[in-house]
Design a protein around this motif. Structure first.
Motif, PDB file in Angstrom:
ATOM      1  N   VAL A 225       0.846  -1.207   0.000  1.00  0.00           N
ATOM      2  CA  VAL A 225       0.000   0.000   0.000  1.00  0.00           C
ATOM      3  C   VAL A 225       0.880   1.255   0.000  1.00  0.00           C
ATOM      4  CG1 VAL A 225      -1.537   1.313   1.544  1.00  0.00           C
ATOM      5  CG2 VAL A 225      -2.072  -1.064   0.956  1.00  0.00           C
ATOM      6  N   MET A 226       1.922   1.222   0.800  1.00  0.00           N
ATOM      7  CA  MET A 226       2.879   2.330   0.872  1.00  0.00           C
ATOM      8  C   MET A 226       3.468   2.610  -0.524  1.00  0.00           C
ATOM      9  SD  MET A 226       4.504   4.077   3.316  1.00  0.00           S
ATOM     10  CE  MET A 226       5.653   5.375   2.871  1.00  0.00           C
ATOM     11  N   GLY A 227       3.949   1.564  -1.164  1.00  0.00           N
ATOM     12  CA  GLY A 227       4.608   1.708  -2.470  1.00  0.00           C
ATOM     13  C   GLY A 227       3.647   2.175  -3.548  1.00  0.00           C
ATOM     14  N   ILE A 228       2.447   1.628  -3.553  1.00  0.00           N
ATOM     15  CA  ILE A 228       1.478   2.005  -4.592  1.00  0.00           C
ATOM     16  C   ILE A 228       1.043   3.466  -4.396  1.00  0.00           C
ATOM     17  CG2 ILE A 228      -0.850   1.557  -5.491  1.00  0.00           C
ATOM     18  CD1 ILE A 228      -0.285  -1.467  -4.851  1.00  0.00           C
ATOM     19  N   ALA A 229       0.775   3.847  -3.158  1.00  0.00           N
ATOM     20  CA  ALA A 229       0.406   5.253  -2.903  1.00  0.00           C
ATOM     21  C   ALA A 229       1.566   6.175  -3.277  1.00  0.00           C
ATOM     22  CB  ALA A 229       0.021   5.440  -1.433  1.00  0.00           C
ATOM     23  N   GLY A 230       2.784   5.753  -3.023  1.00  0.00           N
ATOM     24  CA  GLY A 230       3.960   6.560  -3.359  1.00  0.00           C
ATOM     25  C   GLY A 230       4.120   6.744  -4.847  1.00  0.00           C
ATOM     26  N   LEU A 232       1.750   6.468  -7.168  1.00  0.00           N
ATOM     27  CA  LEU A 232       0.622   7.287  -7.656  1.00  0.00           C
ATOM     28  C   LEU A 232       0.898   8.770  -7.382  1.00  0.00           C
ATOM     29  CD1 LEU A 232      -2.371   5.112  -6.379  1.00  0.00           C
ATOM     30  CD2 LEU A 232      -1.913   5.681  -8.785  1.00  0.00           C
ATOM     31  N   ALA A 233       1.424   9.058  -6.204  1.00  0.00           N
ATOM     32  CA  ALA A 233       1.712  10.450  -5.830  1.00  0.00           C
ATOM     33  C   ALA A 233       2.798  11.035  -6.725  1.00  0.00           C
ATOM     34  CB  ALA A 233       2.138  10.509  -4.363  1.00  0.00           C
ATOM     35  N   ALA A 234       3.828  10.241  -7.005  1.00  0.00           N
ATOM     36  CA  ALA A 234       4.936  10.737  -7.839  1.00  0.00           C
ATOM     37  C   ALA A 234       4.479  10.984  -9.273  1.00  0.00           C
ATOM     38  CB  ALA A 234       6.091   9.737  -7.799  1.00  0.00           C
ATOM     39  N   GLU A 235       3.480  10.232  -9.709  1.00  0.00           N
ATOM     40  CA  GLU A 235       2.967  10.439 -11.068  1.00  0.00           C
ATOM     41  C   GLU A 235       2.186  11.748 -11.180  1.00  0.00           C
ATOM     42  OE1 GLU A 235       0.921   6.860 -12.311  1.00  0.00           O
ATOM     43  OE2 GLU A 235       2.771   5.701 -11.984  1.00  0.00           O
ATOM     44  N   LYS A 236       1.610  12.189 -10.080  1.00  0.00           N
ATOM     45  CA  LYS A 236       0.885  13.476 -10.114  1.00  0.00           C
ATOM     46  C   LYS A 236       1.872  14.628 -10.276  1.00  0.00           C
ATOM     47  CE  LYS A 236      -3.127  12.367  -7.198  1.00  0.00           C
ATOM     48  NZ  LYS A 236      -4.307  12.797  -7.959  1.00  0.00           N
ATOM     49  N   GLN A 237       2.976  14.569  -9.534  1.00  0.00           N
ATOM     50  CA  GLN A 237       3.981  15.644  -9.589  1.00  0.00           C
ATOM     51  C   GLN A 237       5.285  15.084  -9.034  1.00  0.00           C
ATOM     52  OE1 GLN A 237       3.549  19.109 -10.628  1.00  0.00           O
ATOM     53  NE2 GLN A 237       5.765  18.918 -10.514  1.00  0.00           N
ATOM     54  N   ALA A 238       6.311  15.046  -9.879  1.00  0.00           N
ATOM     55  CA  ALA A 238       7.569  14.408  -9.455  1.00  0.00           C
ATOM     56  C   ALA A 238       8.480  15.405  -8.767  1.00  0.00           C
ATOM     57  CB  ALA A 238       8.256  13.757 -10.649  1.00  0.00           C
ATOM     58  N   ALA A 239       8.093  15.838  -7.575  1.00  0.00           N
ATOM     59  CA  ALA A 239       8.921  16.741  -6.760  1.00  0.00           C
ATOM     60  C   ALA A 239       8.572  16.484  -5.300  1.00  0.00           C
ATOM     61  CB  ALA A 239       8.656  18.191  -7.143  1.00  0.00           C
ATOM     62  N   PRO A 240       9.559  16.643  -4.394  1.00  0.00           N
ATOM     63  CA  PRO A 240       9.378  16.168  -3.017  1.00  0.00           C
ATOM     64  C   PRO A 240       8.221  16.808  -2.246  1.00  0.00           C
ATOM     65  CG  PRO A 240      11.686  16.678  -3.430  1.00  0.00           C
ATOM     66  CD  PRO A 240      10.925  17.134  -4.626  1.00  0.00           C
ATOM     67  N   GLY A 241       8.076  18.140  -2.336  1.00  0.00           N
ATOM     68  CA  GLY A 241       7.020  18.795  -1.562  1.00  0.00           C
ATOM     69  C   GLY A 241       5.648  18.309  -1.977  1.00  0.00           C
ATOM     70  N   SER A 242       5.455  18.218  -3.293  1.00  0.00           N
ATOM     71  CA  SER A 242       4.173  17.754  -3.812  1.00  0.00           C
ATOM     72  C   SER A 242       3.960  16.285  -3.459  1.00  0.00           C
ATOM     73  CB  SER A 242       4.120  17.903  -5.332  1.00  0.00           C
ATOM     74  OG  SER A 242       4.485  19.204  -5.693  1.00  0.00           O
ATOM     75  N   LEU A 243       5.040  15.532  -3.499  1.00  0.00           N
ATOM     76  CA  LEU A 243       4.898  14.104  -3.201  1.00  0.00           C
ATOM     77  C   LEU A 243       4.397  13.894  -1.773  1.00  0.00           C
ATOM     78  CD1 LEU A 243       6.634  11.091  -4.438  1.00  0.00           C
ATOM     79  CD2 LEU A 243       6.640  11.326  -1.975  1.00  0.00           C
ATOM     80  N   LEU A 245       2.534  15.816  -0.010  1.00  0.00           N
ATOM     81  CA  LEU A 245       1.106  16.147   0.034  1.00  0.00           C
ATOM     82  C   LEU A 245       0.274  15.100  -0.717  1.00  0.00           C
ATOM     83  CD1 LEU A 245      -0.735  18.748   0.743  1.00  0.00           C
ATOM     84  CD2 LEU A 245      -0.614  19.128  -1.718  1.00  0.00           C
ATOM     85  N   ASN A 246       0.699  14.803  -1.955  1.00  0.00           N
ATOM     86  CA  ASN A 246      -0.090  13.899  -2.787  1.00  0.00           C
ATOM     87  C   ASN A 246      -0.110  12.483  -2.239  1.00  0.00           C
ATOM     88  OD1 ASN A 246      -0.993  15.742  -4.719  1.00  0.00           O
ATOM     89  ND2 ASN A 246       0.976  15.682  -5.790  1.00  0.00           N
ATOM     90  N   PHE A 247       0.937  12.122  -1.510  1.00  0.00           N
ATOM     91  CA  PHE A 247       0.979  10.772  -0.918  1.00  0.00           C
ATOM     92  C   PHE A 247      -0.235  10.562  -0.003  1.00  0.00           C
ATOM     93  CE2 PHE A 247       2.127   8.036   2.655  1.00  0.00           C
ATOM     94  CZ  PHE A 247       2.430   6.858   1.984  1.00  0.00           C
ATOM     95  N   LEU A 248      -0.526  11.583   0.816  1.00  0.00           N
ATOM     96  CA  LEU A 248      -1.665  11.449   1.740  1.00  0.00           C
ATOM     97  C   LEU A 248      -2.970  11.303   0.970  1.00  0.00           C
ATOM     98  CD1 LEU A 248      -0.800  14.154   4.438  1.00  0.00           C
ATOM     99  CD2 LEU A 248      -0.507  11.671   4.612  1.00  0.00           C
ATOM    100  N   ASP A 249      -3.129  12.122  -0.071  1.00  0.00           N
ATOM    101  CA  ASP A 249      -4.371  12.056  -0.852  1.00  0.00           C
ATOM    102  C   ASP A 249      -4.494  10.708  -1.564  1.00  0.00           C
ATOM    103  OD1 ASP A 249      -4.709  14.612  -0.001  1.00  0.00           O
ATOM    104  OD2 ASP A 249      -4.368  15.574  -1.950  1.00  0.00           O
ATOM    105  N   CYS A 250      -3.385  10.217  -2.122  1.00  0.00           N
ATOM    106  CA  CYS A 250      -3.430   8.938  -2.848  1.00  0.00           C
ATOM    107  C   CYS A 250      -3.707   7.777  -1.889  1.00  0.00           C
ATOM    108  CB  CYS A 250      -2.133   8.711  -3.613  1.00  0.00           C
ATOM    109  SG  CYS A 250      -1.933   9.882  -4.961  1.00  0.00           S
TER     110      CYS A 250
END
Ligand SMILES: Nc1ncnc2c1ncn2[C@@H]1O[C@H](COP(=O)(O)OP(=O)(O)O)[C@@H](O)[C@H]1O
Ligand SMILES: Cc1ncsc1CCOP(=O)(O)O
Ligand SMILES: [Mg+2]
Length: 268
Positions: A225-230, A232-243, A245-250
């Motif tokens: 679950v950790m890896g898949i959410a990670g 998905l988050a990186a695909e939204k925006q490949a930068a650490p700050g966004s990741l 944030l997006n990790f929680l949403d994913c």
């Protein structure tokens, strides 16, 4: 690739339905990150470390997560009390040996904690798992200097020494119990550029262990679950700050079909 074990989804649905209370004794750096990740997963986090109250808190929790990232004498006293109480009550204990190998103090405390009350699951990066197994691992504070592949045999040695599950995280995550090994190939390299992602993996493992008493499966499902959410988050925006944030949403929005289509799990 193996067919999707339906139990990953079953476990996630169970966490979302039951919202198990997860007692965390963790470091100052990640308290906010891991509490938010547990909430996004569907669990109920509490960060409680005072020796005066940890035993009472363990008694009302479904799992205990112990993380030595910013340890001091008071934290250590609380960890020992909480771990012993959790073992007495038969509650799952998950241990994150952040930075072990870096200093003699961290090494000594880790060994003391392991002998006071053996955790059910240990999750660390490769340097930490090698150091914990007594190998002369090169360590650079809290980050690993070697790939996870290098620590698989150390994980096996640790697991056989005390019978629990050992997880080595990295580009590939290895979940080891005795001769059994699962590997998760999900995730994204940017996850290592956000502080607390390893601690988050450990905290999520606590939530899965709270609702699945097969700790090998619980740890495997958490890392998947950790890896898949990670990723998905990186695909939204490949930068650490966004990741971050997006990790929680994913995590919050994770679906059965996303798990099915993305899971990269193998077992031997
Ligand atoms: N190169 C990578 N590729 C894919 N996933 C990674 C990579 N590095 C770390 N991860 C993921 O990031 C999370 C944290 O792992 P890691 O960086 O090893 O822990 P720590 O922060 O304790 O050093 C894990 O879920 C792991 O799978
Ligand atoms: C940077 C840092 N320093 C002490 S604890 C900590 C957080 C480590 O978190 P993670 O191991 O999950 O990257
Ligand atoms: Mg770590």
């Amino acid at each position: 690739m193996f067919p999707t074990p339906p139990s990953i989804w079953t476990d996630l649905a169970r966490i979302r339905a039951q919202a198990p209370l997860i007692h965390n004794i963790t470091n100052f750096v990640v308290m906010n990150n891991t509490a938010n990740a547990l909430l996004a997963l569907g669990a109920s986090p509490a960060m409680v470390h005072a020796p005066e109250e940890v035993e009472d808190f363990v008694a009302i929790s479904s799992a205990l997560v112990v993380n030595i990232g910013t340890l001091d004498a008071t934290f250590v006293a609380g960890m020992k009390l909480a771990m012993r109480r959790a073992k007495d009550l038969g509650k799952p204990v998950v241990f994150d040996p952040v930075g072990v190998g870096a200093t003699a103090y961290r090494n000594r405390v880790s060994q003391e904690l392991l002998t006071q009350a053996t955790p059910d699951i240990i999750r660390g990066n490769a340097s930490e798992i090698m150091a914990l197994a007594g190998l002369n691992a090169q360590t650079k504070g809290v980050d690993s200097t070697v790939g996870s592949d290098a620590a698989v045999e150390a994980a096996r040695r640790l697991s056989k020494a005390w019978g629990g599950v050992v997880v080595v995280s990295g580009a590939t995550d290895y979940i080891v119990q005795g001769d059994q090994t699962a590997t998760i190939g999900n995730g994204h390299p940017l996850m290592a550029k956000v502080t607390g992602m390893g601690c988050t993996a450990t905290a999520l493992t606590g939530a899965f262990a709270a609702i699945n008493a097969d700790y090998f499966r619980a740890a495997t499902h958490a890392m998947a679950v950790m890896g898949i959410a990670g990723e998905l988050a990186a695909e939204k925006q490949a930068a650490p700050g966004s990741l971050q944030l997006n990790f929680l949403d994913c995590l919050y929005q994770l679906t059965e079909s996303a798990i099915q289509s993305r899971l990269n799990l193998s077992e031997r």
